[in-house]
Design an enzyme around this catalytic site. Structure first.
Site, PDB file in Angstrom:
ATOM      1  N   MET A 144      20.444  -9.918  -5.687  1.00 17.34           N
ATOM      2  CA  MET A 144      20.792  -9.775  -4.277  1.00 17.34           C
ATOM      3  C   MET A 144      21.316 -11.101  -3.735  1.00 17.34           C
ATOM      4  O   MET A 144      20.616 -12.110  -3.773  1.00 17.34           O
ATOM      5  CB  MET A 144      19.548  -9.345  -3.486  1.00 17.34           C
ATOM      6  CG  MET A 144      19.735  -9.312  -1.987  1.00 17.34           C
ATOM      7  SD  MET A 144      20.848  -8.016  -1.446  1.00 17.34           S
ATOM      8  CE  MET A 144      20.759  -8.274   0.328  1.00 17.34           C
ATOM      9  N   CYS A 190      28.287  -4.425   0.388  1.00 17.44           N
ATOM     10  CA  CYS A 190      27.066  -3.868  -0.209  1.00 17.44           C
ATOM     11  C   CYS A 190      27.275  -2.619  -1.056  1.00 17.44           C
ATOM     12  O   CYS A 190      26.529  -2.373  -2.005  1.00 17.44           O
ATOM     13  CB  CYS A 190      26.048  -3.527   0.886  1.00 17.44           C
ATOM     14  SG  CYS A 190      25.854  -4.801   2.149  1.00 17.44           S
ATOM     15  N   HIS A 224      27.563  -8.671 -18.620  1.00 20.42           N
ATOM     16  CA  HIS A 224      28.814  -8.507 -17.876  1.00 20.42           C
ATOM     17  C   HIS A 224      29.939  -9.084 -18.734  1.00 20.42           C
ATOM     18  O   HIS A 224      30.331 -10.241 -18.566  1.00 20.42           O
ATOM     19  CB  HIS A 224      28.745  -9.216 -16.523  1.00 20.42           C
ATOM     20  CG  HIS A 224      29.844  -8.802 -15.580  1.00 20.42           C
ATOM     21  ND1 HIS A 224      31.155  -9.181 -15.768  1.00 20.42           N
ATOM     22  CD2 HIS A 224      29.829  -8.037 -14.460  1.00 20.42           C
ATOM     23  CE1 HIS A 224      31.890  -8.678 -14.791  1.00 20.42           C
ATOM     24  NE2 HIS A 224      31.115  -7.970 -13.994  1.00 20.42           N
ATOM     25  N   HIS A 263      29.173  -0.143 -17.002  1.00 20.31           N
ATOM     26  CA  HIS A 263      29.994  -1.062 -16.206  1.00 20.31           C
ATOM     27  C   HIS A 263      31.251  -1.425 -16.987  1.00 20.31           C
ATOM     28  O   HIS A 263      32.034  -0.561 -17.324  1.00 20.31           O
ATOM     29  CB  HIS A 263      29.163  -2.297 -15.832  1.00 20.31           C
ATOM     30  CG  HIS A 263      29.757  -3.129 -14.753  1.00 20.31           C
ATOM     31  ND1 HIS A 263      30.042  -2.623 -13.506  1.00 20.31           N
ATOM     32  CD2 HIS A 263      30.137  -4.432 -14.726  1.00 20.31           C
ATOM     33  CE1 HIS A 263      30.563  -3.580 -12.752  1.00 20.31           C
ATOM     34  NE2 HIS A 263      30.640  -4.685 -13.474  1.00 20.31           N
ATOM     35  N   CYS A 291      27.261  -2.296  -5.047  1.00 24.16           N
ATOM     36  CA  CYS A 291      26.009  -2.335  -5.815  1.00 24.16           C
ATOM     37  C   CYS A 291      25.039  -1.236  -5.413  1.00 24.16           C
ATOM     38  O   CYS A 291      24.360  -0.664  -6.258  1.00 24.16           O
ATOM     39  CB  CYS A 291      25.331  -3.691  -5.634  1.00 24.16           C
ATOM     40  SG  CYS A 291      26.052  -4.990  -6.637  1.00 24.16           S
ATOM     41  N   HIS A 292      24.961  -0.968  -4.109  1.00 24.98           N
ATOM     42  CA  HIS A 292      23.934  -0.034  -3.626  1.00 24.98           C
ATOM     43  C   HIS A 292      24.445   1.378  -3.417  1.00 24.98           C
ATOM     44  O   HIS A 292      23.652   2.288  -3.176  1.00 24.98           O
ATOM     45  CB  HIS A 292      23.338  -0.564  -2.315  1.00 24.98           C
ATOM     46  CG  HIS A 292      22.661  -1.886  -2.455  1.00 24.98           C
ATOM     47  ND1 HIS A 292      21.439  -2.037  -3.064  1.00 24.98           N
ATOM     48  CD2 HIS A 292      23.044  -3.137  -2.091  1.00 24.98           C
ATOM     49  CE1 HIS A 292      21.087  -3.311  -3.060  1.00 24.98           C
ATOM     50  NE2 HIS A 292      22.048  -4.010  -2.478  1.00 24.98           N
TER      51      HIS A 292
END
Length: 582
Positions: free
Chosen positions: A126, A85, A408, A365, A88-89
């Protein structure tokens, strides 16, 4: 093969798709609605799967209304969070590509809501961790309870800790003075063996594995020094390996750990500075480290904590995403996710470091150069934009709406469009759109820094696009698409006739492997641009492979199957990586 009809499920579920960041949600979605999330490309987005090692972090004290967790449960949940996790978080759960998961939000959402979303995922990115089988039923319950507790604070990692991890295994004086093996180093491939914490070096001519080297966990990228002698790898556990390709066989000569979680490494390429410095950027702690290029001795540690470029709010965890080396100035180009800054780090005088901070967009990114090597294009996936920086004049040239959801590009792909001239290509995680951006302000000024054309690919879940200057093909993978047939194949266009649509290459089927999803990821060319290699990526306990395709005929010419190929993902050809050919 015929072109597929693109998925339209996004539109059907848009009205019921709620994200974890929606703290004001009135009620949890119905189970039958959540079930639909399994089939959406966005819902299959597997985040960085980063890892922090088993740090001994104490469970917070129990508070009224917060689910009880034993010390053993907290330790397990902490490790699952870091592995699945945090990419991303965020380590502190402040959010980035994924929504914030701080307790003021999670407590308002409640246990049932959290449990449902962990289990079923959402179309906004998610993953459906429970229904996919990646996390068991008990662990879904565990993670829902964990998110209602305060997150642990990982320790900092400064120069003393970094230096303590530094090892020179073969001193410079003891290394070869000339190449001792007979390998064609320019056609060597460094292949990430993700879950075994290794890289395989594979000869591009014979397709034989030369050696398998122990590295950090889940190597994110391999980079090659300007001279072509040294290969750098960085694991998601922030371990960097320096591999001397002249040795017989190639071997690690130095290693270092620059933090606890990382993604990026690069070496100096400016004329006169070749192989002089290396740089590594970490997620935790949020910082970058400049090192000696031949030994990895740490020279400078610089924090990236600071203000978000537009709101001027302080962010405690602005992570270093991609790093490239400028060909026009003695500089590293460092992108900082959460603050939206692109840093031009000048290494002429490391002691008195000069950094130019360019305000761009969030959350930065992956990215790469245009065909001239002057302009750096990087995805800002929170705002669905691409930022363009002139690396010669050190200024922001443009912010471009990418035309899709969550661009991306990897490093992108450069093609010469028959109508619009030189363009740079990106695909998207969140939908099927492939965007072509004009990159020639001198020869085609009317097309520069705008999306000149969009293509419709197989579906969402794409990670990489690929081409080569000697090729007339453009390849787009979809490894994170929830439909196995799409995840195990790639789409390919003829650059000279894009309107004709794409052909589907069944790479997974060609591999001969019959088990697993057979996710096909990251095409990489050989040095001549006559072959393109694709990883067929299964889980750790299943067989994986690499399929080599003839670029002209679009037919398989070799399949590399070896028990040592454990979860192969990224592949980096030495010549193409060293020369920024993509």
């Amino acid at each position: 093969m015929t072109q597929r009809v693109r998925p339209t499920l996004y539109a059907m579920i848009a009205t019921i798709a709620l994200t974890l960041g929606a703290a004001q949600a009135a009620e949890a979605p119905k189970p039958e609605d959540l079930k639909k999330h399994e089939t959406t490309p966005g819902g299959k987005y597997v985040p960085s799967l980063d890892v922090l090692p088993g740090e001994e972090l104490e469970a917070p004290g129990q508070k009224p209304g917060v689910p009880t967790m034993t010390g053993e449960e907290f330790t397990r949940a902490k490790q699952i969070y870091f592995e699945r996790c945090a990419g991303c978080h965020g380590v502190l759960r402040k959010g980035a590509t994924g929504k914030a998961l701080t307790t003021d939000i999670t407590k308002e959402l409640g246990y049932d809501y959290l449990h449902s979303f962990i289990n079923y995922g959402s179309p906004g990115g998610m993953p459906n961790w429970g229904t996919s089988g990646d996390i068991g039923t008990d662990d879904v319950d565990l993670m829902a309870r964990y998110l209602l507790n305060e997150p642990p604070q990982p320790p900092e990692y400064g120069l003393p800790e970094i230096t303590e991890s530094w090892k020179v295994l073969v001193p410079v004086a003891d290394r070869p003075t000339s190449q001792e093996n007979d390998l064609d180093l320019d056609n060597l491939f460094s292949v990430t063996l993700r879950d075994s914490g290794q890289v395989a070096l594979i000869d591009g001519g014979s397709k034989e594995i030369v050696t398998v080297l122990e590295t950090g966990y889940a190597v994110h990228i391999s980079r090659v020094s300007a001279s072509g002698r040294y290969l750098f790898t960085i694991g998601r556990d922030a371990k960097i390996n320096l591999i001397d390709l002249w040795m017989n066989p190639p071997a690690t000569v130095a290693e270092i750990k620059i933090g606890m979680e990382a993604r990026s490494v690069e070496t100096s390429k400016m004329e006169g500075w070749e192989d002089k410095f290396a740089i590594g950027g970490s997620y935790w702690p949020p910082q970058y480290v400049i090192m000696d290029g031949a030994t990895l001795e740490p020279v400078k540690v610089v924090s990236t904590r600071g203000m978000i470029y537009d709101t001027q709010e302080y962010h405690p965890e602005p992570r270093v995403a991609s790093i490239v080396a400028s060909h026009y100035n003695p500089e590293f180009i460092v992108t900082v996710k959460e603050t939206g800054h692109i840093l031009m780090v000048n290494y002429e005088d490391v002691k008195n470091l000069k950094v130019t901070a360019i305000e761009a967009e969030r959350f930065l990114h992956d990215g790469g150069f245009d065909s001239s090597g002057r302009y750096f294009l990087v995805a800002a996936n929170a705002r669905d934009k691409v930022a363009v920086v002139d690396t010669k004049d050190n200024k922001l040239v443009a912010l471009i709406e990418s035309g899709g959801i969550k661009p991306h590009p990897g490093r992108g792909a450069n093609i010469v469009h028959p109508e619009f001239g030189p363009v740079w290509v990106t695909s998207h995680l969140g939908d099927e759109i492939v965007s072509l951006i004009g990159t020639d302000p001198d020869g085609h000024p009317e097309n520069a820094w705008k999306v000149v054309q969009t293509l419709e690919g197989q579906g969402g879940g794409s990670l990489f696009v690929k081409t080569h200057p000697n090729s007339k093909n453009l390849y787009v993978d979809t490894p994170l698409n929830p439909e196995p047939e799409l995840a195990s194949s790639v789409a390919v266009w003829n650059v000279d006739d894009l309107e004709a649509g794409y052909e589907v290459l069944p790479i997974g089927e060609w591999s001969g492997i019959t088990e697993g999803v057979r996710r096909v990821v990251q095409g990489e060319y050989n040095k001549e641009g006559t072959e393109i290699w694709f990883s067929v990526w299964n889980s750790k306990d299943q067989e994986s492979a690499i399929v080599v395709v003839d670029d002209k005929t679009r037919q398989p010419v070799a399949v590399i199957r070896d028990e040592r190929l454990i979860t192969p993902t990224g592949k980096f050809n030495v010549f193409n990586t060293r020369n920024d050919v993509y």
